[in-house]
Write an enzyme that holds these catalytic residues in place. Structure first.
Site, mmCIF file in Angstrom:
data_model
loop_
_atom_site.group_PDB
_atom_site.id
_atom_site.type_symbol
_atom_site.label_atom_id
_atom_site.label_comp_id
_atom_site.label_asym_id
_atom_site.label_seq_id
_atom_site.Cartn_x
_atom_site.Cartn_y
_atom_site.Cartn_z
ATOM 1 N N GLY A 97 74.930 -4.991 -14.159
ATOM 2 C CA GLY A 97 75.376 -5.330 -15.498
ATOM 3 C C GLY A 97 75.956 -4.130 -16.220
ATOM 4 N N ASP A 323 64.412 0.186 -20.182
ATOM 5 C CA ASP A 323 64.228 -0.232 -18.791
ATOM 6 C C ASP A 323 62.803 -0.025 -18.286
ATOM 7 O OD1 ASP A 323 66.856 -1.089 -18.367
ATOM 8 O OD2 ASP A 323 67.532 0.944 -17.938
#
Length: 441
Positions: A97, A323
């Site tokens: 992404g 993340d």
């Protein structure tokens, strides 16, 4: 990619030794893209050679850059801003992404037609949050319902500079707009409500582009650059990825008797929220040999097994560890007391709905959780943990978090698919076993 299931049992001894994690993924993507836009030859050392980054290399080759590899050095001969060529085929971005969103910014201000696609996971992720602002510079986008890949882009020859305030802090959206601004005529401005990772701004400066950054009220920033810009080739040294270091780091904290040194880790202050949170939990974590390499702070992480306690992570810390929430959640499940991770709305648009998937990972393995709005509450170590199956939804960070849970839990943890770990952390299982994890299969 063939699915690869795995069942992980508790490590029989503490982890020990010295190791290095692969190169920073964010910096690796950007080094290839900016080197392709620069005049001259760039050498990149320590590039992450995972599938995600290799797809970026393939895309930049298809757009006209010459990219070769000799041993561990990557050599890029750039084309210059505005000089990318129209590819002869669809650009397949695999699972990345980051690459798809950043490249959308570059392509939007080049007068060429391109089509991007990806694997099943990437094709399910929304792209409208970059498409909508980038359409304002004159580019045209066509995508499936919900702004999902495959995505066609007709770049504009006379790009207008954008002025955009991010509704939600996102380094990817910010970077896409700034990358578009390299070939726009005038000043491009992005305002972010909370400061996000600034690798794009740092690397712009490294390649000779002037970037003006000023503080806004609160924790926000205003970033501005004037285009069209000229990039001059500069060699890049990629530090170890702090997001990748999180997995052996947390495993060493949770497995009794562990003592591990993780060398050459990037310490950009907008990427170290996990380290701050773990220290607040009582982690025995010290930073050694701090230095600057390639414009980025770097150091070695020395970590020893620790008894952790619950933590309250403020929402403004989210961009610096976006993340790392799945692996932090695993640490919180083993901690004494309640933890609250606040402001996790960005997790809903990651490789999966990462918030829902993290909750499912914990609940399947005996941890008690509550979701209140965008906050995740974890009720620490109340029952023996483990014994469940984790569905990863093709999300590499969920897979690695599940493996760490299995190494520390009282009962084995089954992971439905670990194949996608290679996209961001090639050799993860071998690295963990080199420290003594004893992962089988």
């Amino acid at each position: 990619m063939q699915a690869k299931s795995l069942t992980v049992s508790a490590s029989l001894k503490g982890l020990s030794g010295r190791t290095r994690v692969p190169g920073d993924k964010s910096i690796s993507h950007r080094s290839l893209m900016l080197a392709a836009l620069a005049h001259g030859r760039t050498h990149v050392y320590g590039l992450l050679e995972g599938e995600d980054v290799l797809r970026t290399a393939d895309a930049m080759r298809a757009l006209g850059a010459t990219i070769t590899q000799k041993d561990d050095v990557w050599v890029i001969d750039g084309r210059g801003v505005g000089e990318l060529q129209e590819p002869s085929d669809v650009l397949d971005m695999g699972n990345s992404g980051t690459a798809a969103r950043l490249l959308s910014g570059i392509l939007s201000t080049h007068s060429i037609y391109t089509v991007m696609t990806g694997d099943a996971s990437l094709r399910s992720r929304p792209m409208r949050r970059v498409m909508d602002p980038l359409s304002g510079n004159g580019a045209q986008f066509w995508a499936r319902e919900g702004g999902r890949l495959p995505l066609s882009i007709r770049g504009t020859a006379e790009a207008k500079p954008l002025e955009y305030r991010l509704p939600i802090a996102s380094a990817q959206v910010k970077s896409a707009i700034l990358l578009a601004g390299l070939n726009a005529h005038g000043v491009t401005v992005v305002e972010e409500p909370i400061a996000t990772r600034d690798h794009t701004e740092n690397m712009f400066r490294h390649f000779g582009v002037s970037v003006d950054v000023s503080e806004l009220e609160g924790n926000g920033r205003r970033i501005a650059l004037k285009g069209p810009a000229r990039l001059t080739a500069r060699d890049v040294i990629v530090p170890g990825d702090p997001s990748s270091s999180a997995f052996p780091l947390v495993a060493a904290l949770l497995i009794p008797g562990s003592d591990v040194l993780i060398e050459n880790v990037g310490l950009n202050p907008l990427r170290t929220g996990l380290f701050t949170s773990l220290k607040e939990m009582g982690a025995d974590l010290t930073i050694e040999n701090e230095r600057i390499e390639g414009g980025e702070p770097v150091g070695d992480l020395h970590v020893r097994a620790s008894q952790l306690k619950g933590v309250d992570v403020p929402p403004e810390r989210a961009p610096s560890m976006i993340d790392e929430y799945p692996i932090l959640a695993v640490a919180c499940a083993f901690a004494q007391g309640q933890s609250r991770l606040r402001g996790l709305e960005e997790l809903r648009v990651k490789e999966s709905d990462r918030l829902a998937a993290t909750v499912a990972l914990l609940e399947a393995n005996g941890a008690s959780t509550t979701v209140e709005g965008d906050d995740l509450i974890i009720h620490g170590f109340q029952t023996p943990l483990g014994g469940g199956e984790v569905k990863t939804h093709m999300d590499h960070r969920l897979a690695m978090s599940a493996i760490v849970m299995g190494l520390a839990a009282q009962k084995p943890v089954s992971v439905d698919d670990t194949a996608f770990i290679e996209t961001s952390f090639p050799g993860f299982v071998d690295l963990m076993n080199g420290l003594g994890a004893g992962i089988q299969g």
